[in-house]
Design a protein around this motif. Structure first.
Motif, mmCIF file in Angstrom:
data_model
loop_
_atom_site.group_PDB
_atom_site.id
_atom_site.type_symbol
_atom_site.label_atom_id
_atom_site.label_comp_id
_atom_site.label_asym_id
_atom_site.label_seq_id
_atom_site.Cartn_x
_atom_site.Cartn_y
_atom_site.Cartn_z
ATOM 1 N N PRO A 4 -24.257 9.939 19.696
ATOM 2 C CA PRO A 4 -25.362 9.576 18.809
ATOM 3 C C PRO A 4 -25.444 10.425 17.551
ATOM 4 C CG PRO A 4 -26.160 10.686 20.788
ATOM 5 C CD PRO A 4 -24.725 10.360 21.022
ATOM 6 N N LEU A 5 -24.880 11.640 17.555
ATOM 7 C CA LEU A 5 -24.909 12.501 16.371
ATOM 8 C C LEU A 5 -23.562 12.524 15.648
ATOM 9 C CD1 LEU A 5 -27.081 15.514 17.594
ATOM 10 C CD2 LEU A 5 -27.753 13.580 16.161
ATOM 11 N N GLY A 30 -22.237 14.725 19.972
ATOM 12 C CA GLY A 30 -21.351 14.130 18.977
ATOM 13 C C GLY A 30 -21.268 14.834 17.645
ATOM 14 N N ALA A 31 -22.119 15.851 17.390
ATOM 15 C CA ALA A 31 -22.068 16.545 16.106
ATOM 16 C C ALA A 31 -20.810 17.399 15.998
ATOM 17 C CB ALA A 31 -23.311 17.426 15.941
ATOM 18 N N ASP A 32 -20.343 17.590 14.760
ATOM 19 C CA ASP A 32 -19.245 18.509 14.473
ATOM 20 C C ASP A 32 -19.860 19.890 14.268
ATOM 21 O OD1 ASP A 32 -16.959 19.846 13.609
ATOM 22 O OD2 ASP A 32 -17.080 19.025 11.563
ATOM 23 N N VAL A 33 -19.712 20.778 15.245
ATOM 24 C CA VAL A 33 -20.332 22.099 15.191
ATOM 25 C C VAL A 33 -19.282 23.140 14.836
ATOM 26 C CG1 VAL A 33 -21.650 23.853 16.440
ATOM 27 C CG2 VAL A 33 -22.039 21.426 16.922
ATOM 28 N N ILE A 34 -19.531 23.866 13.764
ATOM 29 C CA ILE A 34 -18.632 24.942 13.327
ATOM 30 C C ILE A 34 -19.340 26.264 13.580
ATOM 31 C CG2 ILE A 34 -17.389 25.960 11.392
ATOM 32 C CD1 ILE A 34 -17.297 23.140 10.150
ATOM 33 N N LYS A 35 -18.802 27.050 14.490
ATOM 34 C CA LYS A 35 -19.385 28.335 14.858
ATOM 35 C C LYS A 35 -18.778 29.416 13.954
ATOM 36 C CE LYS A 35 -20.218 31.365 18.841
ATOM 37 N NZ LYS A 35 -21.694 31.281 18.820
ATOM 38 N N VAL A 36 -19.616 30.068 13.159
ATOM 39 C CA VAL A 36 -19.168 31.119 12.251
ATOM 40 C C VAL A 36 -19.421 32.463 12.927
ATOM 41 C CG1 VAL A 36 -19.427 32.166 9.980
ATOM 42 C CG2 VAL A 36 -19.672 29.677 10.247
ATOM 43 N N ARG A 347 -22.339 17.958 33.164
ATOM 44 C CA ARG A 347 -22.058 17.018 32.085
ATOM 45 C C ARG A 347 -23.249 16.958 31.132
ATOM 46 N NH1 ARG A 347 -25.422 12.946 33.107
ATOM 47 N NH2 ARG A 347 -25.582 11.995 35.166
ATOM 48 N N VAL A 348 -23.070 16.272 30.011
ATOM 49 C CA VAL A 348 -24.160 16.060 29.064
ATOM 50 C C VAL A 348 -25.286 15.360 29.817
ATOM 51 C CG1 VAL A 348 -24.831 14.979 26.890
ATOM 52 C CG2 VAL A 348 -22.504 15.872 27.185
ATOM 53 N N PRO A 349 -26.483 15.962 29.908
ATOM 54 C CA PRO A 349 -27.495 15.436 30.834
ATOM 55 C C PRO A 349 -28.083 14.088 30.447
ATOM 56 C CG PRO A 349 -28.377 17.285 29.583
ATOM 57 C CD PRO A 349 -26.909 17.229 29.292
ATOM 58 N N ALA A 350 -28.329 13.855 29.148
ATOM 59 C CA ALA A 350 -28.872 12.566 28.733
ATOM 60 C C ALA A 350 -27.719 11.577 28.590
ATOM 61 C CB ALA A 350 -29.629 12.707 27.407
ATOM 62 N N ARG A 351 -27.841 10.434 29.244
ATOM 63 C CA ARG A 351 -26.780 9.429 29.204
ATOM 64 C C ARG A 351 -27.124 8.397 28.138
ATOM 65 N NH1 ARG A 351 -26.912 7.890 35.309
ATOM 66 N NH2 ARG A 351 -28.981 8.844 35.094
ATOM 67 N N PHE A 352 -26.395 8.423 27.031
ATOM 68 C CA PHE A 352 -26.619 7.498 25.918
ATOM 69 C C PHE A 352 -25.783 6.244 26.166
ATOM 70 C CE2 PHE A 352 -27.453 11.740 24.336
ATOM 71 C CZ PHE A 352 -28.617 11.586 23.603
ATOM 72 N N THR A 355 -24.596 4.740 22.658
ATOM 73 C CA THR A 355 -23.676 5.597 21.883
ATOM 74 C C THR A 355 -23.148 6.708 22.796
ATOM 75 O OG1 THR A 355 -25.583 6.896 21.128
ATOM 76 C CG2 THR A 355 -24.761 5.170 19.642
ATOM 77 N N PRO A 356 -22.394 6.349 23.818
ATOM 78 C CA PRO A 356 -21.938 7.371 24.775
ATOM 79 C C PRO A 356 -21.059 8.416 24.118
ATOM 80 C CG PRO A 356 -20.761 5.301 25.106
ATOM 81 C CD PRO A 356 -21.864 5.018 24.131
ATOM 82 N N PRO A 357 -21.365 9.708 24.312
ATOM 83 C CA PRO A 357 -20.527 10.760 23.711
ATOM 84 C C PRO A 357 -19.210 10.908 24.456
ATOM 85 C CG PRO A 357 -22.280 11.742 25.004
ATOM 86 C CD PRO A 357 -22.527 10.257 25.020
ATOM 87 N N THR A 358 -18.193 11.353 23.743
ATOM 88 C CA THR A 358 -16.938 11.686 24.387
ATOM 89 C C THR A 358 -17.124 12.946 25.217
ATOM 90 O OG1 THR A 358 -16.306 12.909 22.410
ATOM 91 C CG2 THR A 358 -15.524 10.644 22.590
ATOM 92 N N PRO A 359 -16.270 13.209 26.186
ATOM 93 C CA PRO A 359 -16.400 14.432 26.977
ATOM 94 C C PRO A 359 -16.391 15.663 26.079
ATOM 95 C CG PRO A 359 -14.829 12.949 28.001
ATOM 96 C CD PRO A 359 -15.168 12.355 26.655
#
Length: 404
Positions: A4-5, A30-36, A347-352, A355-359
């Motif tokens: 969804p993100l 689903g967000a692209d997270v960049i850890k600095v 696993r990801v607790p909320a089941r969308f 818009t199911p997220p990839t693993p």
């Protein structure tokens, strides 16, 4: 990542638990997270116990679905690299002590100037004002200051007890992730970014007020000491283990009396109403315990289920992952991490379903994505090598590639 993100980019400047897990939740969705991270050091959680393949268990559990870059934010050139990243981002999450980001030149005003649509979450322990604003904070301090230790004790008159998990940190992460999602939704309507401030103190007090601060809710009924609760909790010892029984409604109380073989308790006026059962909590729980001790978990759970009374066995953590309900719901999943090896995670607790997220992607090595992310900003191999040489970008994996 899909979910969804999908299409949302998050810059994670946080460390430890609250900020990183908030970012992790968004990454799992689903967000692209960049850890600095700090070059050649990284998030402190990387160094914790329960390790395999150079990775700590807590790090792989709260930093999956991220890419790692290492940038020296104490150097002006490092700040400029971050600003280039922020120009491409939707969200920034930081949990530095109040005042630090402003001194570094990466506060909300600094970054919103280059990206007005930015959602910027500042997480702190006590907030930005007040006598404790600048104090170092850990989870136990928040538990103490919010009264959570008194709630856990069962009464203000009993010895305070810490909850033996870092609840304020984890709760702040969940509230933070929800607040970011709300701000992203608002931006879809008005096109504007915003600054979100969230303290652990605020998060836990809001959490407690939902059910544990009833004695202090009505201002015309002052209470000087909270007697609610008990030194005896809702865990009962059986002949071979422990169970918990929940009887909130009158029907559930009556069903429990039948299940335990004491229908005469139904007529006891002390326990005939929810208020009476609360006021006489110690007597009630001691009475139940005196009966439950005489038979096994299996026996009582069967009897309680037949009378439609909510009850469950008390499980160890090792037993939880093998429980039939957990297995049937496929809550625990297994996957392989290239460094840490086979992992077992929730696993990801909320089941969308739409818009199911990839693993989730495995947690990154320190600086694993320096080349990948910085090249997306137009920094070529030669320039990257120079940044590494001058300790502006970490030399973990970038150094090796820069010499190729």
């Amino acid at each position: 990542m899909v979910g969804p993100l999908d299409g949302v980019r998050v810059i994670d400047l946080a460390s430890m638990m609250s900020g990183p897990w908030a970012a992790d939740i968004l990454g799992d969705q689903g967000a692209d997270v960049i850890k600095v991270e700090v070059p050649n050091k990284g998030d402190h959680v990387r160094a914790l116990q329960n390790r395999h393949g150079g990775m700590s268990a807590m790090f792989v559990n709260v930093n999956r679905s991220k890419r790692s870059v290492t940038v020296n934010l104490k150097d002006p050139e490092g700040v400029e690299i971050l600003k280039k990243l922020v120009a491409t981002a939707d969200v920034v999450i930081q949990n530095f002590r109040p005042g630090v980001v402003e001194r570094l030149g990466i506060g909300y005003d600094d970054l919103a100037a280059i990206n007005p649509r930015l959602i910027y979450l500042s997480m702190s322990g006590f907030g930005e004002r007040g006598p404790l604003a600048g104090q170092r904070v850990y989870d136990s301090l928040i538990q103490a200051l919010t009264g959570l230790t008194s709630v856990q004790a069962g009464s203000d008159t009993e010895r305070p007890r810490l909850i033996r998990t870092i609840l304020p940190d984890k709760l702040s992460a969940v509230v933070g992730a929800q607040a970011i999602s709300a701000a992203l939704f608002a931006r879809e309507r008005n096109g504007a970014g915003q600054h979100i401030r969230l303290s652990m103190l605020e998060g836990v007090l809001s959490f407690l007020w939902a059910s544990d601060m009833g004695a202090y809710t009505f201002m015309d009924k002052p209470t000087t000491i909270e007697q609610g609760g008990s030194f005896i909790d809702l865990i009962y010892e059986t002949a071979d283990g422990h169970i918990t029984i929940a009887t909130n409604s009158n029907g559930e109380w009556q069903g429990m009396c039948q299940a335990l073989g004491h229908p005469e308790w139904i007529e006891d006026e002390r326990f005939s109403t929810p208020v009476g059962r609360s006021e006489n909590i110690n007597a009630r729980l001691e009475m139940i315990q005196s009966v439950v001790i005489d038979d096994t978990n299996e026996h009582w759970l069967k009897m309680l289920d037949e009378n439609d009374v909510p009850a469950a066995p008390i499980l160890t953590r090792a037993e939880v992952i093998e429980h039939p309900q957990v297995l049937a719901a496929e809550i625990i999943v297994q996957n392989d991490h290239p460094d840490a090896g086979p992992l077992r995670q929730a696993r990801v607790p909320a089941r969308f379903l739409g818009t199911p997220p990839t693993p989730p992607r495995g947690a990154p090595r320190l600086g694993q994505h320096n080349i990948e992310v910085l090249s997306e900003l137009g920094i070529d191999t030669e320039a990257l090598g120079d940044l590494v040489a001058r300790n502006i970008v970490g030399n973990e994996e970038a150094a090796a590639a820069a010499t190729v």
